[in-house]
Design a protein around this motif. Structure first.
Motif, PDB file in Angstrom:
ATOM      1  N   GLN A  81     -68.298 -17.854 -39.122  1.00 16.69           N
ATOM      2  CA  GLN A  81     -68.523 -17.530 -40.565  1.00 16.69           C
ATOM      3  C   GLN A  81     -69.146 -18.710 -41.056  1.00 16.69           C
ATOM      4  N   LEU A  82     -68.565 -19.813 -41.021  1.00 19.20           N
ATOM      5  CA  LEU A  82     -68.958 -21.277 -41.380  1.00 19.20           C
ATOM      6  C   LEU A  82     -70.294 -21.288 -41.144  1.00 19.20           C
ATOM      7  N   ALA A 112     -71.171 -28.709 -44.651  1.00 20.70           N
ATOM      8  CA  ALA A 112     -69.612 -28.117 -44.665  1.00 20.70           C
ATOM      9  C   ALA A 112     -68.994 -29.090 -44.145  1.00 20.70           C
ATOM     10  N   CYS A 126     -64.302 -28.950 -42.544  1.00 21.87           N
ATOM     11  CA  CYS A 126     -63.214 -28.305 -42.469  1.00 21.87           C
ATOM     12  C   CYS A 126     -62.069 -29.517 -41.863  1.00 21.87           C
ATOM     13  N   LEU A 176     -64.008 -26.131 -46.532  1.00 22.37           N
ATOM     14  CA  LEU A 176     -62.869 -25.354 -46.277  1.00 22.37           C
ATOM     15  C   LEU A 176     -61.622 -26.046 -46.123  1.00 22.37           C
ATOM     16  N   TYR A 205     -59.509 -17.619 -47.962  1.00 21.02           N
ATOM     17  CA  TYR A 205     -59.975 -18.311 -46.551  1.00 21.02           C
ATOM     18  C   TYR A 205     -61.572 -18.114 -46.626  1.00 21.02           C
ATOM     19  N   ILE A 206     -61.933 -18.476 -45.363  1.00 21.70           N
ATOM     20  CA  ILE A 206     -63.453 -18.308 -45.118  1.00 21.70           C
ATOM     21  C   ILE A 206     -64.166 -17.196 -45.502  1.00 21.70           C
ATOM     22  N   ASP A 207     -63.526 -15.831 -45.341  1.00 23.21           N
ATOM     23  CA  ASP A 207     -63.972 -14.786 -46.032  1.00 23.21           C
ATOM     24  C   ASP A 207     -64.267 -14.810 -47.491  1.00 23.21           C
ATOM     25  N   VAL A 223     -62.481 -24.376 -50.962  1.00 26.58           N
ATOM     26  CA  VAL A 223     -61.925 -22.962 -50.545  1.00 26.58           C
ATOM     27  C   VAL A 223     -60.340 -23.185 -50.109  1.00 26.58           C
ATOM     28  N   THR A 281     -63.862 -17.969 -37.448  1.00 29.89           N
ATOM     29  CA  THR A 281     -63.768 -18.869 -38.843  1.00 29.89           C
ATOM     30  C   THR A 281     -65.243 -19.735 -38.699  1.00 29.89           C
ATOM     31  N   ALA A 317     -65.124 -17.405 -49.176  1.00 29.78           N
ATOM     32  CA  ALA A 317     -66.253 -18.481 -49.544  1.00 29.78           C
ATOM     33  C   ALA A 317     -67.615 -17.898 -49.875  1.00 29.78           C
ATOM     34  N   ARG A 370     -72.860 -19.404 -42.960  1.00 33.81           N
ATOM     35  CA  ARG A 370     -73.179 -19.924 -44.682  1.00 33.81           C
ATOM     36  C   ARG A 370     -73.735 -20.990 -44.772  1.00 33.81           C
TER      37      ARG A 370
END
Length: 223
Positions: free
Chosen positions: A130-131, A110, A112, A48, A98-100, A71, A127, A102, A134
């Protein structure tokens, strides 16, 4: 697509970031090593804030079996990433946003890096959640960004130290001080304790500090 970047843009970006972030290449190397503790040799990694491509280049060189989803909201920065990656760019799927934006994953790991300090606390927490959603259970996540004490004059002290680092590397003093003033005004920087607490609130466990360089901090955690 790589031709969309002006010649030299990637190099100038790389040099600029390296001047500002102590041990940048080592940060990337450490993050890759920590991910590799749990990411399989043919793993899929979410990056990210992948614009510029510097961490992607380091990860791809050290881990030839990994595939990446990068992303970033900026098509110009994505173009620079493709220029820097060269042939390795075929192992990266880029997503603008952004994260949404991905993919859902699940990912084996992951990162960032140098991104979350731009986000206010609540958006940062969203964020991170949401990471987390996933990632496979137990998958590693590495993050690093500006994070330093804020109370009792500590904010100004650390910003002066950051400016001194830049000046020692050849940045004109007026430019360095102006940059610190902009950071103080615009970046919603949190303390290291607050950043670690957000990781835990987002569902991450085994949160550990692995990188500390003046105003920058980095953590590794597991989903």
């Amino acid at each position: 697509m790589s031709g969309a970047a002006h010649p030299g843009d990637g190099a100038s970006y790389a040099g600029r970031v390296a001047r500002h972030v102590p041990g940048l290449k080592d940060l990337h190397r450490m993050a890759g090593l920590l991910l590799a503790e749990r990411v399989p040799e043919t793993g899929r990694v979410l990056v990210l804030g992948a614009g510029g491509g510097l961490e992607l280049r380091g990860f791809a060189a050290a881990h030839p079996g990994w595939r990446f989803d990068g992303v970033d909201p900026s098509p110009q920065m994505t173009a620079q990433a493709l220029d820097i990656l060269g042939p390795e760019g075929g192992r990266v799927t880029f997503h603008q946003g952004y994260i949404d934006d991905a993919p859902e994953g699940p990912f084996d790991g992951a990162t960032c890096l140098l991104t979350l300090h731009f986000l206010p606390r609540e958006e940062r927490l969203r964020t991170l959640r949401q990471l987390h959603r996933r990632l496979r259970p137990g998958a590693p996540f590495a993050m690093a960004h500006h994070s330093f004490p804020q109370a009792d004059g500590q904010q100004d002290l650390w910003l002066r130290r950051n400016a001194a680092w830049l000046v020692s590397g050849g940045v004109p003093e007026a430019q360095a001080m102006a940059g610190m003033a902009t950071m103080k005004e615009r970046l919603p920087v949190l303390t290291p304790e607050e950043d670690a607490a957000l990781l835990a609130a987002a569902g991450f466990r085994e949160v550990q500090l692995f990188y500390a360089a003046l105003t920058f901090k980095g953590w590794i955690a597991r989903a």
